[in-house]
Every structure is written in C-alpha cells, then in structure tokens.
Write a protein that holds these residues in place. Structure first.
Motif, mmCIF file in Angstrom:
data_model
loop_
_atom_site.group_PDB
_atom_site.id
_atom_site.type_symbol
_atom_site.label_atom_id
_atom_site.label_comp_id
_atom_site.label_asym_id
_atom_site.label_seq_id
_atom_site.Cartn_x
_atom_site.Cartn_y
_atom_site.Cartn_z
ATOM 1 N N ARG A 91 22.338 10.455 13.034
ATOM 2 C CA ARG A 91 21.425 10.668 14.161
ATOM 3 C C ARG A 91 19.995 10.881 13.712
ATOM 4 N NH1 ARG A 91 25.972 13.647 15.622
ATOM 5 N NH2 ARG A 91 25.021 15.561 14.816
ATOM 6 N N LEU A 92 19.814 11.284 12.466
ATOM 7 C CA LEU A 92 18.484 11.538 11.928
ATOM 8 C C LEU A 92 18.263 10.676 10.691
ATOM 9 C CD1 LEU A 92 18.393 15.456 12.139
ATOM 10 C CD2 LEU A 92 17.361 13.843 13.740
ATOM 11 N N MET A 93 16.999 10.428 10.385
ATOM 12 C CA MET A 93 16.612 9.747 9.163
ATOM 13 C C MET A 93 15.631 10.651 8.433
ATOM 14 S SD MET A 93 18.205 6.764 9.341
ATOM 15 C CE MET A 93 17.382 5.566 8.317
ATOM 16 N N ARG A 94 15.727 10.644 7.099
ATOM 17 C CA ARG A 94 14.847 11.520 6.307
ATOM 18 C C ARG A 94 14.254 10.747 5.141
ATOM 19 N NH1 ARG A 94 15.625 15.167 2.004
ATOM 20 N NH2 ARG A 94 17.853 14.676 1.978
ATOM 21 N N VAL A 95 12.968 10.949 4.888
ATOM 22 C CA VAL A 95 12.292 10.333 3.746
ATOM 23 C C VAL A 95 12.650 11.125 2.493
ATOM 24 C CG1 VAL A 95 10.065 9.774 2.710
ATOM 25 C CG2 VAL A 95 10.399 9.490 5.171
ATOM 26 N N VAL A 96 13.262 10.455 1.517
ATOM 27 C CA VAL A 96 13.665 11.127 0.278
ATOM 28 C C VAL A 96 12.799 10.731 -0.901
ATOM 29 C CG1 VAL A 96 16.049 11.480 1.000
ATOM 30 C CG2 VAL A 96 15.429 9.346 -0.128
ATOM 31 N N ALA A 97 11.969 9.702 -0.769
ATOM 32 C CA ALA A 97 11.056 9.300 -1.843
ATOM 33 C C ALA A 97 9.912 8.521 -1.218
ATOM 34 C CB ALA A 97 11.779 8.449 -2.884
ATOM 35 N N ALA A 98 8.692 8.741 -1.716
ATOM 36 C CA ALA A 98 7.508 8.067 -1.183
ATOM 37 C C ALA A 98 6.538 7.778 -2.309
ATOM 38 C CB ALA A 98 6.841 8.922 -0.100
ATOM 39 N N ASP A 99 5.804 6.671 -2.175
ATOM 40 C CA ASP A 99 4.822 6.294 -3.194
ATOM 41 C C ASP A 99 3.682 5.547 -2.515
ATOM 42 O OD1 ASP A 99 4.368 6.090 -6.235
ATOM 43 O OD2 ASP A 99 4.039 4.038 -5.569
ATOM 44 N N GLY A 100 2.478 5.747 -3.040
ATOM 45 C CA GLY A 100 1.326 5.031 -2.519
ATOM 46 C C GLY A 100 0.574 5.814 -1.464
ATOM 47 N N GLU A 101 -0.119 5.093 -0.584
ATOM 48 C CA GLU A 101 -0.970 5.718 0.428
ATOM 49 C C GLU A 101 -0.159 6.594 1.375
ATOM 50 O OE1 GLU A 101 -3.574 4.168 4.228
ATOM 51 O OE2 GLU A 101 -3.637 2.996 2.367
ATOM 52 N N GLN A 137 0.818 -1.209 0.000
ATOM 53 C CA GLN A 137 0.000 0.000 0.000
ATOM 54 C C GLN A 137 0.851 1.259 0.000
ATOM 55 O OE1 GLN A 137 -3.151 -1.252 -0.951
ATOM 56 N NE2 GLN A 137 -3.790 0.482 0.288
ATOM 57 N N SER A 138 2.001 1.186 0.640
ATOM 58 C CA SER A 138 2.837 2.371 0.790
ATOM 59 C C SER A 138 4.300 1.955 0.771
ATOM 60 C CB SER A 138 2.508 3.091 2.105
ATOM 61 O OG SER A 138 3.290 4.261 2.261
ATOM 62 N N ALA A 139 5.143 2.826 0.199
ATOM 63 C CA ALA A 139 6.582 2.543 0.124
ATOM 64 C C ALA A 139 7.351 3.849 0.239
ATOM 65 C CB ALA A 139 6.941 1.836 -1.176
ATOM 66 N N VAL A 140 8.449 3.825 0.981
ATOM 67 C CA VAL A 140 9.313 5.001 1.124
ATOM 68 C C VAL A 140 10.766 4.559 1.119
ATOM 69 C CG1 VAL A 140 7.597 6.299 2.471
ATOM 70 C CG2 VAL A 140 9.344 4.956 3.654
ATOM 71 N N VAL A 141 11.645 5.513 0.817
ATOM 72 C CA VAL A 141 13.088 5.331 0.997
ATOM 73 C C VAL A 141 13.539 6.353 2.020
ATOM 74 C CG1 VAL A 141 15.362 5.581 -0.048
ATOM 75 C CG2 VAL A 141 13.575 4.368 -1.273
ATOM 76 N N VAL A 142 14.206 5.876 3.077
ATOM 77 C CA VAL A 142 14.742 6.775 4.101
ATOM 78 C C VAL A 142 16.262 6.673 4.083
ATOM 79 C CG1 VAL A 142 12.711 6.690 5.572
ATOM 80 C CG2 VAL A 142 14.510 5.009 5.893
ATOM 81 N N PRO A 162 7.719 8.914 13.908
ATOM 82 C CA PRO A 162 6.412 9.108 13.281
ATOM 83 C C PRO A 162 6.275 8.407 11.936
ATOM 84 C CG PRO A 162 7.775 11.042 12.908
ATOM 85 C CD PRO A 162 8.583 10.097 13.769
ATOM 86 N N LEU A 163 7.344 7.766 11.441
ATOM 87 C CA LEU A 163 7.296 7.186 10.092
ATOM 88 C C LEU A 163 6.258 6.083 9.994
ATOM 89 C CD1 LEU A 163 8.344 6.809 7.220
ATOM 90 C CD2 LEU A 163 10.068 5.249 8.143
ATOM 91 N N LEU A 164 6.425 5.007 10.765
ATOM 92 C CA LEU A 164 5.521 3.865 10.643
ATOM 93 C C LEU A 164 4.115 4.189 11.130
ATOM 94 C CD1 LEU A 164 7.882 0.937 11.695
ATOM 95 C CD2 LEU A 164 7.403 1.854 9.425
ATOM 96 N N SER A 209 2.065 13.063 2.925
ATOM 97 C CA SER A 209 2.411 13.357 4.324
ATOM 98 C C SER A 209 3.766 12.797 4.714
ATOM 99 C CB SER A 209 1.337 12.780 5.252
ATOM 100 O OG SER A 209 1.325 11.360 5.177
ATOM 101 N N LEU A 210 4.304 11.867 3.913
ATOM 102 C CA LEU A 210 5.584 11.254 4.234
ATOM 103 C C LEU A 210 6.756 11.974 3.576
ATOM 104 C CD1 LEU A 210 4.512 7.529 3.837
ATOM 105 C CD2 LEU A 210 5.143 8.640 5.970
ATOM 106 N N ALA A 211 6.490 12.738 2.515
ATOM 107 C CA ALA A 211 7.573 13.379 1.771
ATOM 108 C C ALA A 211 8.382 14.304 2.679
ATOM 109 C CB ALA A 211 7.004 14.168 0.594
ATOM 110 N N ASP A 212 9.722 14.131 2.649
ATOM 111 C CA ASP A 212 10.671 14.962 3.387
ATOM 112 C C ASP A 212 10.509 14.864 4.906
ATOM 113 O OD1 ASP A 212 11.890 15.935 1.052
ATOM 114 O OD2 ASP A 212 10.316 17.439 0.825
ATOM 115 N N LEU A 213 9.818 13.837 5.383
ATOM 116 C CA LEU A 213 9.686 13.643 6.828
ATOM 117 C C LEU A 213 11.055 13.340 7.433
ATOM 118 C CD1 LEU A 213 7.875 13.206 9.357
ATOM 119 C CD2 LEU A 213 7.766 10.796 8.697
#
Length: 567
Positions: A248-258, A236-241, A298-300, A262-266
């Motif tokens: 120390r931090l993780m960032r969403v650089v690509a997102a697709d699906g449901e 349903q949903s896929a991201v690359v972090v 907050p990712l999952l 709201s996940l982009a650049d999280l």
C-alpha cells in the motif's frame, strides 16, 4: 556579311558578359557547396558519440542551406518519434513549448511516407497539424529521410530559410546527399554506442554484484545501483523505491543526484502511481516529460520535470522495487537502446540482491545450527557431568562426620545446582534464538536483562526455570515483562547494588519472579508508586507481590501469579 559575323550571337555585349558572369558565379557556388558538403560529411563522421553525431548532422544541414531551425527525429520501434533533437531553439523557448513533438502532422507524414518534402508555407499543406502553444513561428520547410541500408532511421527537418527565401532544388540535392552520408555516420555511431554501453553495463553490474556478494549492506549496494544507473542514463536524478506495508505504500531506499537529500526515506501511497504500475507489470515505462501533479505522489514532484524512465528491479512475481531515472527538462527522452540497457542492468542488480539474500539466509541458518549444536553439547555433556558430580558430592556429604565439612560440601552441591540451572537457561536461549519465529518469553526476558549490564556496570545473574515458553499463557507473559523491567529499573536508579540475581520459574501451576540485590535496601519514606504498580499487576491475575529486605542486606522482590489466572 562575313562568316565571323554570322557566328556571333545577336546579343548586346553587356548582356553576354552578364550571362557569363552569372554562370561563373553558379559554378563557384556549386564548388563552394560541394566543398561545404564534403566538410560537413567529414564533420559528422568525426565523432562516434551517437548523441553528438546526431547534433552535428542537424548543425551541418542548417549551415549548408542557411536556415534558422533544424531538427532530427528518430523513429522508434512503434513507428512514432522516439527521439527529437532540435537545433536553433533556445532552452527558454523549449521550456515555453506546451509539449514535445509526438510525430503528428507533417512529421507524421514523413514517417508514414519517407520521401523528400519541400514547402514554401507549412500551414498551407493539408497534413499540417499546427504548432503547440509557445512554439516559435515557422513557414518554409524541407524534410528529408535518413536511411541506414533499407531501414528509415529518422528524418531531417529544416525550417525558416534566412532572408525570407524558400528552399530550392539545390538545397534539396545537398540535404539528400548529406542524409546519405549521415546514415553511414549514424550506423558507425550506433555500433560504437552499443559497444560502449555494453562495457559500462558489464563494469557496473560487476561492481554491484561484487559488493553484494562480498557482504556489503543492502543499503550500500542500492546506493551503488542508483549511482551507476544515473551515470549510464546521463540522468539528473535517480532513486530506488520499494513496496512497504503490504504494497500500500512505497518508500525511497536509495537516491542519487539532484534533490537526493529531500528524497531520502520519502514514503508515499502507492495508489495510482507510475511506480506501482511498473511494480505490478514488471515492464519498464518511459515518460517523455514529467508534469507537476502528473500523479498523486510527492515523488515525481520533487524530481526534475524532464523525461523519465521507470525500470523494475527483477521480474514478476519477484519484483523487489522500481528504479526511477529523470533527466532535465528539454533533454532527449529515453530511447530503445538505453531502455534495454538499463532494464538489463536493473535485472542483473536484482539477481545480485537475491543472491545476497540467499547467502545471508544460509549464514543465518548456519548460525542457528551452530547454536543448536552448542546447546545440545551443553545439555548432553556439561550438564550431565555437573549433575553426576553433584550427586556424587551429595553421597559423600552423608558419609562425613564433621558438620562443618559436610556443610561445605553441601554448599558446593548447591552451587553446582545453580550452575546447572544457569546453563539450562542458556541452552533455552540458544535454542530459541531464531529470526524467523516470534520472540519467545525466554528471549524477551533475556532481551530485558542484557541491556541492564551497561546501566548497572556488571552482568545481572539470570535463571530461567521450567517450561516458560510453553506453560506460561500470553496474558501472564505480557504482565511479567513490564514487572521485570520495573524491578530492574528500581535497582538501577535506587539500589546502588554490586550484584543482582534474577530467577523466573514456572512450576506447580505458578509463575514466580524473584529479583534480589545487595544494595542499600528499601527507603523508609521513599515513593512507592512503582511497587504499587507491581502489586496491581499481580492482583489483577490473582497473584501476590512483596518487596522485603534480604537476609544479607539489599532488597528481595517477589512477584507470583497462577499460570491460569482467575477471571
């Protein structure tokens, strides 16, 4: 008594007819059962989609023995339930069940001892583990293993025979026959599924690699990766972090699906997260079901709460990021073949990213080499020829008797000297244009002047004289930058100039900045807060500042400080 009378059984005629009718009904039922079994075998072998074939097997078993619930449990490499396909339970009922089956109790017994098990009451068996909260009540039970050659693929679980009856020996025979046929159908479906997955993997890998090596932006390539991975996994949903801020931090650089928007650049803390664990280990990790608050990020929580798979992009020590895939609640967890395919795809994508980085690095080095070659040619050929021409003209000027002609020749010599200084400034800028080193003072000065072109409507003249990058200490450099910014800002806002000449010179132990324009000049009663700021910066370093009218109009700003500021 006659012989015929002795042969007749001593049974009442009604009882004899009833027995005949009962046996005829049994024959008809057996015939119907055989027909139903044959139809079920044909049905489960009709579709080569593995997931569909598994569901057809359960549905056929339920119809054959007339029960309410059925399921098929696939045994994983670790001897636990890797996949569980229930039939007869609604999505709402599944959502109310506290947790997915883990392979304990009777389910675990069939895994450890793959033999047919038939019970009238589930709770009466000593191995019964009980049902999780929210599970519908079940009593009668029939479990049959499914074998593919000598391998136990999984087990068929059937419960709650209708009308309160118990499973009988006939049901057991029919389901065992179905399980035998199911093993063949599953083997065919697995071979087809492996071929199809390989084709999907090859097509997706080829498209991503081609996009990367053809010069596409990394962000676009990562978008392709998550889109293909989500399609391959039916997620349903896929991201690359990716890690950010020294890990120390993780960032969403690509997102697709449901929930992609709201996940982009999280951005979130890596501490205690599954993404950080996969990033460190370099091994994929499957989760049967996500729960709200399962980890402190907050990712999952923003993704669906079904089965999840986290796959590293690359291998240690060069893991570039983590591909996170999540299905809807109630769907089957990620199993071995799918995990291996997605792991291979992510690895191939990571190789493509590395190749793209290498190609861009080679292009950058090629650009730097070209700049250095141009700078060398300018210095060795153009500057030397201009300098020789200027010296020749200087010698000629001394031989000219007419003052006006001598003045014109000297003016040309002065223009040549100014051109030489401008070319040398360009040479220094070319030589210092490297992305992998800290910005130099020359580069920072050029970066200030270049944007002013659009605001002024013309290109300002810039001369950089002396060893600015080596002779000017950081303390002085940090002051001259805002001074030039302020001086150019005043020209843009107030001067209405058509020409601006900037000279930055380091010589004789001092740094001099001159900004001359041909504008309207200094206002007599205007605000001088900007000029006061420039004066303060100069005096702080033991230097001086002045803003005066130019000889031909306009304004000349001079800011001068020692290269070794007084303390």
């Amino acid at each position: 008594m006659s012989e015929s009378e002795q042969l007749l059984p001593k049974l009442p005629l009604d009882e004899l007819l009833g027995e005949v009718q009962s046996r005829l009904q049994a024959v008809v039922a057996a015939r119907d059962g055989v027909h139903a079994l044959l139809e079920a075998v044909v049905s489960i072998g009709r579709d080569l989609e593995l997931e569909t074939a598994l569901r057809r097997i359960v549905e056929a078993a339920i119809d054959l023995v007339d029960c309410r619930y059925g399921a098929l449990g696939v045994i994983g490499d670790d001897g636990q339930l890797a996949q569980f396909i229930p039939i007869g339970v609604t999505e709402e009922q599944i959502a109310r069940i506290a947790h997915w089956p883990h392979g304990r109790g009777l389910l675990g017994l069939l895994i450890k001892e793959p033999e047919t098990l038939r019970l009238a009451e589930i709770s009466g068996h000593p191995e019964s583990y009980g049902f999780p909260e929210g599970h519908p009540p079940m009593h009668s039970f029939l479990g049959v293993p499914i074998r593919i050659r000598d391998e136990v693929f999984g087990n068929l679980y059937l419960t709650e025979k209708r009308n309160g009856r118990d499973f009988d020996e006939q049901d057991e025979i029919i389901v065992k026959a179905l399980a035998t046929a199911a093993g063949i159908a599953i083997e065919n479906a697995r071979l087809y599924d492996a071929t199809r997955r390989r084709e999907i993997w090859l097509d997706a890998s080829a498209e991503v690699t081609q996009a990367l090596l053809s010069g596409s932006e990394v962000g676009d390539a990562l978008g392709l990766i998550v889109a293909h991975a989500r399609a391959m996994a039916a997620a349903q949903s896929a991201v690359v972090v990716v890690p950010n801020g020294a890990g120390r931090l993780m960032r969403v650089v690509a997102a697709d699906g449901e929930g992609a928007a709201s996940l982009a650049d999280l951005e979130f803390s890596a501490a205690g997260t599954l993404s950080a664990a996969v990033l460190e280990s370099g091994e994929p990790r499957a989760v049967n079901e996500l729960r709200l608050g399962a980890e402190p990020s907050p990712l999952l929580d923003r993704m669906p709460d079904g089965p999840a798979l986290l796959v590293p992009l690359g291998a240690p020590p060069r893991v570039r990021g983590v591909l996170v895939l999540v299905k809807s609640k109630g769907e089957s967890p990620f199993v071995g073949p799918a995990v291996r395919m997605l792991h291979a795809f992510a690895g191939q994508a990571a190789v493509g990213l590395e190749l793209a980085d290498t190609r861009r690095e080679a292009e950058r080095h090629g650009l730097v080499d070209d700049r250095e070659r141009i700078a060398r040619d300018l210095h060795d050929v153009v500057v030397q020829r201009l300098f020789a021409s200027a010296m020749s003209l200087t010698a000629v000027a001394r031989l000219i008797d007419r003052p006006d002609l001598a003045a014109r020749v000297q003016h040309t010599v002065d223009d040549l000297d100014a051109t030489i200084r401008q070319i040398r400034s360009t040479i220094f800028a070319l030589q210092s244009a490297r992305d992998d080193v800290a910005p130099t003072l020359r580069g920072r000065l050029v970066d200030i002047v270049e944007p002013a072109r659009e605001q002024l409507g013309f290109a300002p003249g810039l001369q950089l004289i002396g060893e600015l990058d080596n002779a000017v200490p950081d303390e002085v450099a940090e002051q001259v930058i805002p001074v030039l910014q302020e001086a150019l800002s005043n020209v843009v806002r107030h001067a209405r100039a058509s020409r601006v000449d900037i000279v930055v010179e380091a010589s004789a132990g001092r740094l001099r900045l001159t900004v001359a324009d041909d504008g309207v000049g200094l206002p007599q009663d205007g605000r001088r807060s900007g000029l006061a700021n420039l004066t303060e910066r100069a005096e702080r370093l033991g230097g001086s500042f002045e803003a005066v009218a130019g000889d031909a109009g306009g304004t000349v700003v001079r800011w001068e400080v020692p290269l070794q500021p007084s303390r």
